[in-house]
Design an enzyme around this catalytic site. Structure first.
Site, short mmCIF file in Angstrom:
data_model
loop_
_atom_site.label_atom_id
_atom_site.label_comp_id
_atom_site.label_asym_id
_atom_site.label_seq_id
_atom_site.Cartn_x
_atom_site.Cartn_y
_atom_site.Cartn_z
N HIS A 76 9.03 -6.46 0.21
CA HIS A 76 9.08 -7.62 1.10
C HIS A 76 8.67 -7.21 2.51
CE1 HIS A 76 12.93 -5.52 1.62
NE2 HIS A 76 12.77 -5.88 2.88
N PRO A 122 13.37 -1.62 -6.57
CA PRO A 122 12.84 -2.07 -5.28
C PRO A 122 12.41 -3.53 -5.31
CG PRO A 122 11.37 -0.45 -6.30
CD PRO A 122 12.50 -0.66 -7.24
N SER A 123 12.64 -4.19 -4.22
CA SER A 123 12.18 -5.57 -4.07
C SER A 123 11.30 -5.55 -2.82
CB SER A 123 13.43 -6.46 -3.89
OG SER A 123 13.06 -7.72 -3.46
N SER A 153 10.13 -8.16 6.22
CA SER A 153 11.17 -8.90 6.96
C SER A 153 10.54 -9.57 8.17
CB SER A 153 12.28 -7.95 7.39
OG SER A 153 12.94 -7.47 6.25
N HIS A 155 6.30 -5.16 9.00
CA HIS A 155 5.84 -4.11 8.08
C HIS A 155 6.40 -4.34 6.70
CE1 HIS A 155 9.73 -2.30 9.56
NE2 HIS A 155 9.90 -2.31 8.26
P1 AMP Z 1 13.18 -3.80 5.62
O1 AMP Z 1 12.58 -4.99 6.28
O2 AMP Z 1 12.23 -3.11 4.69
O3 AMP Z 1 13.86 -2.90 6.57
O4 AMP Z 1 14.29 -4.36 4.63
C1 AMP Z 1 15.39 -5.12 5.09
C2 AMP Z 1 16.63 -4.64 4.38
O5 AMP Z 1 16.60 -4.95 2.99
C3 AMP Z 1 16.81 -3.14 4.46
O6 AMP Z 1 17.99 -2.86 5.14
C4 AMP Z 1 16.88 -2.73 3.02
O7 AMP Z 1 17.78 -1.68 2.90
C5 AMP Z 1 17.39 -3.98 2.35
N1 AMP Z 1 17.28 -4.07 0.90
C6 AMP Z 1 18.30 -4.51 0.14
N2 AMP Z 1 17.98 -4.46 -1.15
C7 AMP Z 1 16.71 -4.00 -1.24
C8 AMP Z 1 15.83 -3.72 -2.34
N3 AMP Z 1 16.17 -3.94 -3.62
N4 AMP Z 1 14.60 -3.26 -2.08
C9 AMP Z 1 14.23 -3.07 -0.80
N5 AMP Z 1 15.03 -3.29 0.28
C10 AMP Z 1 16.27 -3.75 0.07
#
Ligand code: AMP
Length: 282
Positions: free
Chosen positions: A220, A217-218, A222, A132
């Site tokens: 992505h 925000p970045s 995962s 996601h």
């Molecule tokens: P997710 O796959 O969306 O759960 O993201 C993986 C991890 O990246 C999460 O634990 C987020 O908290 C972390 N993360 C670290 N920095 C950022 C950022 N700038 N923007 C979005 N997610 C981030």
């Protein structure tokens, strides 16, 4: 091979929900009981002897006694979820809630993910069970907030356009607690529409004092994770290999590079609500 069956995702980057100020039902049960106890104490000062004797004959019902035991607490066993730890305690009545865009990978994407995770050996990166693109942190909400919150999200999202995302690079992230590292694919959209989506979520969350998304925000998706923060231990050479692997696959399978976003979802506990976007595209 990745299994895309659903798995409860333990939170990565989240804080618990907070109660609304005037809502008694949200206050901890203990504090309501303490208030009642205090008012009883002041009455007891008037006829204390009689009250003490009455109390001896009126034992607390088991349901009340058990409120103070561990019976109502979910006991976390890290063996049940591959060593991952929750970053907020699971409490009865709190619903872990996350807004995201689900991604359904085809065979070629699954192979690419396997290839990328292999590049990270000897680190033991496991594939994500569900893919996601996050549009919020995971937050804890009260059960009676589910309906109004999802309705306000649905009302906001139906005014926002659909879009198309482009996968551009590989990047490593850690959760806020630095207990997990993620290998992710960064994504971009024309005109920063993803930022409009997360702003819409933040606005809806604000009413419930829920934690907002990252200030910078970045965006992505995962694709794999391992325990601990291992970012510093991954060499520049490995990062280059990861990027080259991604680039060559995307060049060969151009269709993998782009994916459409037509809806987001709000996952709360074991429920899921669709947040449909308008038919306009950007
Ligand atoms: P997710 O796959 O969306 O759960 O993201 C993986 C991890 O990246 C999460 O634990 C987020 O908290 C972390 N993360 C670290 N920095 C950022 C950022 N700038 N923007 C979005 N997610 C981030």
């Amino acid at each position: 091979m990745l299994s895309m069956s659903s798995l409860v995702q333990y939170s990565d980057s989240e804080d618990g929900g907070s109660s609304t100020d005037n809502d008694d039902s949200d206050r901890p049960v203990n504090s309501n009981i303490m208030r009642r106890k205090r008012s009883q104490q002041s009455q007891n000062n008037v006829g204390s002897e009689k009250k003490t004797r009455t109390a001896e004959f009126l034992p607390l019902p088991d349901t009340i006694k058990s409120l103070f035991s561990n019976e109502h607490k979910h006991l976390d066993n890290s063996e049940n979820h591959e060593g991952r730890t929750r970053s907020f305690e699971h409490l009865e009545g709190n619903w872990a809630t996350h807004i995201n865009v689900p991604y359904n990978p085809d065979e070629r994407m699954i192979e690419l993910i396997e290839e990328l995770l292999m590049c990270l050996r000897p680190f033991d990166f496991k594939p994500m069970k569900e893919l996601h693109l996050s549009l919020s942190r995971t937050v804890a909400i009260r059960h009676h907030w589910i309906k109004p919150l999802t309705e306000s999200l649905q009302n906001r999202f139906k005014l926002l356009p659909r879009t198309c995302c482009e996968i551009s690079s590989v990047k490593l992230y850690t959760n806020d607690e630095k207990t997990r590292t993620f290998l992710s694919l960064t994504v971009s959209t024309p005109g920063d529409i993803l930022h409009e989506y997360t702003q819409a979520v933040d606005e809806c969350f604000e009413e419930y004092k829920l934690q907002k998304y990252y200030e910078n925000p970045s965006y992505h998706m995962s694709i794999g994770w391992c325990l601990c923060d291992v970012i510093q231990q991954i060499s520049r050479e490995t990062l280059n290999t990861l990027q080259e692997t991604l680039d060559s696959t995307l060049k060969e399978h151009i269709g993998l590079k782009l994916f459409a976003i037509e809806e987001a979802i709000c996952k709360t506990g074991n429920k899921q609500f669709s947040l449909q976007l308008s038919k306009d595209r950007r």
